[in-house]
Design a protein around this motif. Structure first.
Motif, PDB file in Angstrom:
ATOM      1  N   LYS A 189       0.824  -1.414  -0.099  1.00  0.00           N
ATOM      2  CA  LYS A 189      -0.026  -0.092  -0.040  1.00  0.00           C
ATOM      3  C   LYS A 189       0.681   1.398   0.084  1.00  0.00           C
ATOM      4  O   LYS A 189       0.600   2.428  -0.487  1.00  0.00           O
ATOM      5  CB  LYS A 189      -0.939   0.143   1.287  1.00  0.00           C
ATOM      6  CG  LYS A 189      -2.227  -0.972   1.071  1.00  0.00           C
ATOM      7  CD  LYS A 189      -3.072  -0.637   2.098  1.00  0.00           C
ATOM      8  CE  LYS A 189      -4.306  -1.743   2.196  1.00  0.00           C
ATOM      9  NZ  LYS A 189      -5.099  -1.444   3.116  1.00  0.00           N
TER      10      LYS A 189
ATOM     11  N   TYR B  48      -3.874  13.166  -4.697  1.00  0.00           N
ATOM     12  CA  TYR B  48      -3.776  11.738  -3.889  1.00  0.00           C
ATOM     13  C   TYR B  48      -2.710  10.905  -4.529  1.00  0.00           C
ATOM     14  O   TYR B  48      -2.254   9.984  -3.805  1.00  0.00           O
ATOM     15  CB  TYR B  48      -5.061  11.169  -4.264  1.00  0.00           C
ATOM     16  CG  TYR B  48      -6.269  11.617  -3.659  1.00  0.00           C
ATOM     17  CD1 TYR B  48      -6.785  12.100  -2.518  1.00  0.00           C
ATOM     18  CD2 TYR B  48      -7.284  12.130  -4.636  1.00  0.00           C
ATOM     19  CE1 TYR B  48      -7.732  12.841  -2.002  1.00  0.00           C
ATOM     20  CE2 TYR B  48      -8.149  13.088  -4.275  1.00  0.00           C
ATOM     21  CZ  TYR B  48      -8.562  13.335  -3.144  1.00  0.00           C
ATOM     22  OH  TYR B  48      -9.420  14.042  -2.657  1.00  0.00           O
TER      23      TYR B  48
ATOM     24  N   THR C  70      -1.346   9.344  -0.936  1.00  0.00           N
ATOM     25  CA  THR C  70      -1.392  10.571   0.115  1.00  0.00           C
ATOM     26  C   THR C  70      -2.933  10.627   0.421  1.00  0.00           C
ATOM     27  O   THR C  70      -3.719   9.959  -0.124  1.00  0.00           O
ATOM     28  CB  THR C  70      -0.850  11.785  -0.531  1.00  0.00           C
ATOM     29  OG1 THR C  70      -1.762  12.373  -1.469  1.00  0.00           O
ATOM     30  CG2 THR C  70       0.532  11.650  -1.001  1.00  0.00           C
ATOM     31  N   GLU C  71      -3.103  11.287   1.476  1.00  0.00           N
ATOM     32  CA  GLU C  71      -4.422  11.847   1.957  1.00  0.00           C
ATOM     33  C   GLU C  71      -5.253  10.780   2.065  1.00  0.00           C
ATOM     34  O   GLU C  71      -5.144   9.591   2.712  1.00  0.00           O
ATOM     35  CB  GLU C  71      -4.810  12.997   1.185  1.00  0.00           C
ATOM     36  CG  GLU C  71      -4.024  14.325   1.096  1.00  0.00           C
ATOM     37  CD  GLU C  71      -4.418  15.344   0.512  1.00  0.00           C
ATOM     38  OE1 GLU C  71      -5.897  15.278   0.079  1.00  0.00           O
ATOM     39  OE2 GLU C  71      -3.689  16.474  -0.054  1.00  0.00           O
ATOM     40  N   GLY C  72      -6.383  11.117   1.509  1.00  0.00           N
ATOM     41  CA  GLY C  72      -7.569  10.148   1.773  1.00  0.00           C
ATOM     42  C   GLY C  72      -7.358   8.569   0.967  1.00  0.00           C
ATOM     43  O   GLY C  72      -7.781   7.698   1.588  1.00  0.00           O
TER      44      GLY C  72
ATOM     45  N   ALA D 183      -4.320   7.060   0.981  1.00  0.00           N
ATOM     46  CA  ALA D 183      -3.503   6.307   1.989  1.00  0.00           C
ATOM     47  C   ALA D 183      -4.100   5.800   3.304  1.00  0.00           C
ATOM     48  O   ALA D 183      -3.902   4.698   3.468  1.00  0.00           O
ATOM     49  CB  ALA D 183      -2.574   7.554   2.471  1.00  0.00           C
ATOM     50  N   ASN D 184      -5.214   6.813   3.718  1.00  0.00           N
ATOM     51  CA  ASN D 184      -5.943   6.253   4.969  1.00  0.00           C
ATOM     52  C   ASN D 184      -7.150   5.660   4.774  1.00  0.00           C
ATOM     53  O   ASN D 184      -8.094   5.108   5.481  1.00  0.00           O
ATOM     54  CB  ASN D 184      -5.969   7.534   5.981  1.00  0.00           C
ATOM     55  CG  ASN D 184      -7.052   8.727   5.479  1.00  0.00           C
ATOM     56  OD1 ASN D 184      -7.713   8.310   4.310  1.00  0.00           O
ATOM     57  ND2 ASN D 184      -6.927   9.797   5.693  1.00  0.00           N
ATOM     58  N   GLY D 185      -7.621   5.415   3.338  1.00  0.00           N
ATOM     59  CA  GLY D 185      -8.946   4.640   3.058  1.00  0.00           C
ATOM     60  C   GLY D 185      -9.961   5.402   3.105  1.00  0.00           C
ATOM     61  O   GLY D 185     -11.164   4.773   2.965  1.00  0.00           O
ATOM     62  N   THR D 186     -10.120   6.633   3.087  1.00  0.00           N
ATOM     63  CA  THR D 186     -11.290   7.333   3.189  1.00  0.00           C
ATOM     64  C   THR D 186     -11.789   8.047   1.884  1.00  0.00           C
ATOM     65  O   THR D 186     -12.863   8.483   1.603  1.00  0.00           O
ATOM     66  CB  THR D 186     -11.062   8.672   3.981  1.00  0.00           C
ATOM     67  OG1 THR D 186     -10.023   9.603   3.593  1.00  0.00           O
ATOM     68  CG2 THR D 186     -10.974   8.322   5.519  1.00  0.00           C
ATOM     69  N   TYR D 187     -10.795   7.807   0.573  1.00  0.00           N
ATOM     70  CA  TYR D 187     -11.295   8.634  -0.595  1.00  0.00           C
ATOM     71  C   TYR D 187     -11.493   7.142  -1.458  1.00  0.00           C
ATOM     72  O   TYR D 187     -10.972   6.100  -1.325  1.00  0.00           O
ATOM     73  CB  TYR D 187      -9.894   9.123  -1.161  1.00  0.00           C
ATOM     74  CG  TYR D 187     -10.227   9.497  -2.572  1.00  0.00           C
ATOM     75  CD1 TYR D 187     -10.902  10.759  -2.961  1.00  0.00           C
ATOM     76  CD2 TYR D 187      -9.632   8.585  -3.625  1.00  0.00           C
ATOM     77  CE1 TYR D 187     -10.980  10.838  -4.494  1.00  0.00           C
ATOM     78  CE2 TYR D 187      -9.688   9.056  -4.849  1.00  0.00           C
ATOM     79  CZ  TYR D 187     -10.392  10.185  -5.190  1.00  0.00           C
ATOM     80  OH  TYR D 187     -10.753  10.565  -6.474  1.00  0.00           O
TER      81      TYR D 187
END
Length: 199
Positions: free
Chosen positions: A69, A105, A182-184, A186-190
């Motif tokens: 990931k 992203y 990056t951002e969403g 990377a953290n699974g929110t996008y």
């Protein structure tokens, strides 16, 4: 002894055909224990599987290998906004709003490919064009948004660089990749926007 082995093999084959294939089909929509939003599936694990043998099998079946990931995150798009399977007999658009462009992203680059739904190979086409990415020279809309097109023939309003040929007569799926997410992502929110069937 050989006949006993044959009978045992036949029983295993029967279980695989009657149960395992159906279970694999159900798990495929989510890439094992992944999640789905806007018609895009995001794997729960990729590249490093631990004891998640289901995800390992799903990824190996569709691609035989995957980065971890932090290197790249893959989203698989198999359906349009209505939940219908993607078909190369249709025209689809994918529009990213100005404040949600894919470049924000990915540290390195983003790309999208179309693959057939059986062997998971890129779709052959007369232009030998197999992806769109941030180095394709894509054109942005007047409002700063970005629209990508997936169709057998280039739609009249589509810039050349924004169109990926999807030759008629088959179901397919898209793979959207974000390299060094990056951002969403990377953290699974996008999740990418839904694919819109326009024709």
């Amino acid at each position: 002894m050989p006949s006993r082995i044959r009978r045992s093999g036949a029983r295993v084959d029967q279980v695989i055909r009657s149960h395992a294939f159906a279970d694999i089909g159900k798990a495929s929509a989510r890439i094992g224990h992944g999640t789905v939003q806007n018609g895009w599936a995001r794997p729960g694990v990729v590249g490093e599987y631990g004891l998640d043998y289901l995800a390992r099998m799903m990824v190996n079946n569709g691609g035989i290998w995957a980065n971890i990931k932090p290197e790249v995150l893959y989203y698989r798009g198999s359906v349009d906004q209505a939940g219908a399977d993607l078909s190369s007999d249709n025209v689809y658009t994918l529009t990213f709003p100005k404040d949600g462009l894919p470049a924000q992203y990915a540290t390195f680059f983003w790309s999208v490919i179309a693959v057939d739904s059986h062997r998971f190979r890129v779709l052959p086409n007369p232009l030998n064009k197999y992806l769109i990415n941030n180095q394709s020279g894509v054109q942005y809309n007047p409002d700063g948004s970005l629209t990508l097109y997936f169709a057998d023939q280039k739609p009249a309003d589509a810039p050349d660089a924004n169109w990926l040929p999807t030759p008629k007569g088959q179901k397919y799926r898209l793979t959207f990749r974000f390299y060094r997410p990056t951002e969403g992502v990377a953290n699974g929110t996008y999740y990418p926007p839904a694919l819109i069937k326009t024709k």
